[in-house]
Design an enzyme around this catalytic site. Structure first.
Site, short mmCIF file in Angstrom:
data_model
loop_
_atom_site.label_atom_id
_atom_site.label_comp_id
_atom_site.label_asym_id
_atom_site.label_seq_id
_atom_site.Cartn_x
_atom_site.Cartn_y
_atom_site.Cartn_z
N ASN A 1 112.25 15.00 52.27
CA ASN A 1 111.39 14.00 52.93
C ASN A 1 112.23 12.75 53.21
OD1 ASN A 1 109.51 12.09 53.68
ND2 ASN A 1 108.05 12.59 52.06
N CYS B 1 106.18 6.64 55.94
CA CYS B 1 106.47 7.94 56.58
C CYS B 1 105.89 8.05 57.98
CB CYS B 1 105.97 9.08 55.71
SG CYS B 1 106.75 9.15 54.11
N HIS C 1 105.51 15.54 60.34
CA HIS C 1 106.26 14.87 59.28
C HIS C 1 106.72 15.92 58.28
CE1 HIS C 1 107.58 12.27 56.18
NE2 HIS C 1 106.51 12.39 55.41
O1 UT7 Z 1 105.66 11.57 52.83
C1 UT7 Z 1 104.29 11.56 52.59
C2 UT7 Z 1 103.94 11.47 51.20
N1 UT7 Z 1 104.36 12.49 50.31
C3 UT7 Z 1 103.87 13.74 50.31
O2 UT7 Z 1 103.38 14.25 51.27
C4 UT7 Z 1 103.93 14.47 49.01
C5 UT7 Z 1 102.61 15.10 48.70
N2 UT7 Z 1 102.60 15.86 47.49
C6 UT7 Z 1 103.31 16.99 47.27
O3 UT7 Z 1 104.06 17.40 48.12
C7 UT7 Z 1 103.08 17.76 45.98
O4 UT7 Z 1 101.94 17.26 45.32
C8 UT7 Z 1 104.29 17.72 45.04
C9 UT7 Z 1 105.43 18.53 45.63
C10 UT7 Z 1 104.74 16.29 44.81
C11 UT7 Z 1 103.93 18.35 43.69
O5 UT7 Z 1 103.43 19.65 43.86
P1 UT7 Z 1 102.07 20.07 43.12
O6 UT7 Z 1 101.86 21.50 43.42
O7 UT7 Z 1 101.02 19.09 43.52
O8 UT7 Z 1 102.49 19.93 41.60
P2 UT7 Z 1 101.87 18.99 40.48
O9 UT7 Z 1 102.15 17.56 40.75
O10 UT7 Z 1 100.46 19.41 40.27
O11 UT7 Z 1 102.75 19.44 39.24
C12 UT7 Z 1 102.73 20.77 38.72
C13 UT7 Z 1 103.64 20.87 37.51
C14 UT7 Z 1 103.42 19.75 36.51
O12 UT7 Z 1 103.48 20.30 35.20
P3 UT7 Z 1 102.13 20.57 34.38
O13 UT7 Z 1 101.47 19.24 34.26
O14 UT7 Z 1 101.36 21.55 35.22
O15 UT7 Z 1 102.65 21.14 33.09
C15 UT7 Z 1 104.62 18.84 36.71
O16 UT7 Z 1 104.99 18.14 35.56
O17 UT7 Z 1 105.02 20.78 37.91
C16 UT7 Z 1 105.69 19.82 37.10
N3 UT7 Z 1 106.76 19.19 37.88
C17 UT7 Z 1 107.99 19.71 37.97
N4 UT7 Z 1 108.58 20.80 37.45
C18 UT7 Z 1 109.86 21.06 37.75
C19 UT7 Z 1 106.70 18.08 38.62
N5 UT7 Z 1 107.89 17.84 39.21
C20 UT7 Z 1 108.71 18.85 38.83
C21 UT7 Z 1 110.06 19.16 39.12
N6 UT7 Z 1 110.57 20.27 38.57
N7 UT7 Z 1 110.82 18.39 39.93
#
Ligand code: UT7
Length: 330
Positions: free
Chosen positions: A287, A118, A257
């Protein structure tokens, strides 16, 4: 005594190319257990573009390059350096940049790919700047082009909803400037690049020519990446501001980004950049890895937001980890 002169890399044009096929969050709901509400709240993404049959990183990159050349009122023959930032090349080799060079109908100069995921576009701009300043090239096409749809695990909702395909490009030209011209003269002022391989397992592709002999799929511990992102972004930005001797209030446009609107807003808040100065396009393309910064830049320029004389700050962070920032006087 002759006057001291130096070269500056000035942005002459911007361009982009997106696949026609748009995949909305609503359509994603029919494919996976996810919701438009979750995706928008957690990331700000509303849709992404997906490459179709016959569309590859090089075809998208070539179209973006042609658009940037038209915007710069230049011809392919004017270009003597092509750098393509990509983590999704058409083939393991040759470089996608060489394919694009050939697609432009030129065989002079040189072309190569840059792999910093990225952060690739910021790395590529900083690299092109070095060649131009050193007099090794006169006009560079710097392209960020990706087809992440081809390396996603479409059954993994924690990653596949986040990424999309596309390409953006800029034309840079070496311009002779008095060495003491200061930061008001147009061109790239300074860049800061960083990397730390200790974070490999937080964001990587689980395949490759020398390990599995397959292309592999993207794997990410999103929460872990998120935890590091704001600190890394602000670290390189503080560095370029200090090196340039400017303050955050001098910045006219922040072009970060485009991975997640929460990361962008978190970084802007920590730095003290008001949201009116922040360019956000992640809602329309997700992204797109190395394509995201030039896509945001192209939008801000063609929408008339970025104007001549503005101080523009680019930033990116991604797999490796890699991260970097560049300060440009438009
Ligand atoms: O390009 C550079 C690299 N990439 C990034 O910059 C990405 C960096 N990370 C992020 O943007 C965020 O961490 C994410 C968008 C990937 C995730 O957001 P988060 O607020 O950190 O959520 P999380 O991973 O803590 O997940 C929260 C919940 C989980 O359920 P439980 O364990 O709380 O029951 C996931 O299973 O959301 C669930 N979840 C989803 N639910 C619906 C994960 N993906 C999805 C989805 N739809 N697509």
């Amino acid at each position: 005594m002759s006057e001291m002169i130096a070269r500056r890399s000035v942005v002459r044009g911007v361009g982009k190319s997106m696949p026609a096929r748009i995949l909305t969050n609503a359509e994603m709901e029919t494919m996976l257990e996810t919701s438009d509400e979750w995706i928008v709240q957690r990331t700000g993404i509303r849709q992404r573009h997906i490459a179709g049959a016959g569309e590859t990183t090089s075809t998208l990159g070539l179209a973006a390059a042609r658009a940037a050349l038209a915007n710069a009122k230049m011809q392919p023959a004017d270009i003597d350096l092509v750098i393509v930032a990509t983590a999704t090349p058409d083939n393991t080799f040759p470089a996608t940049a060489v394919e694009i060079q050939h697609g432009l109908g030129i065989s002079h100069g040189f072309a190569f790919d840059m792999q910093a995921v990225c952060s690739g576009f910021v790395y590529a701009v900083a690299t092109a700047d070095m060649y131009l300043k050193a007099g090794q090239a006169r006009r560079a096409l710097v392209i960020g082009a990706e087809t992440f749809s081809r390396i996603l695990d479409w059954e993994d909702r924690t990653t596949c909803v986040l990424f999309g395909d596309g390409a953006g490009a800029v034309v840079l030209e070496a311009v002779v400037t008095p060495a003491d011209a200061g930061d008001d003269a147009p061109g790239i002022i300074v860049s800061s690049l960083r990397s730390d391989g200790a974070h490999k397992d937080k964001l990587f592709v689980d395949g490759g020519p020398s390990t599995t002999q397959t292309v592999g799929h993207l794997r990410m511990q999103g929460r872990e990446v998120f935890k590091h992102a704001v600190a890394m972004i602000t670290d390189v930005i503080d560095d370029v501001l200090a090196k340039a001797g400017v303050t955050v209030d001098d910045i006219d446009w922040f072009v970060p980004h485009q991975a997640n609107v929460r990361i962008v807003e978190g970084a802007a808040k920590k730095l003290g950049i008001p949201l009116e100065k922040v360019v956000v396009t992640v809602d329309r393309h997700g992204n797109t890895s190395a394509a995201s910064v030039p896509l945001a830049l192209e939008h801000a320029v063609t929408a008339g937001m970025i104007k001549k004389g503005d101080l523009v700050l680019l930033e990116a962070m991604g797999g490796g980890f890699t991260w970097g920032a560049t300060l440009i006087r438009w």
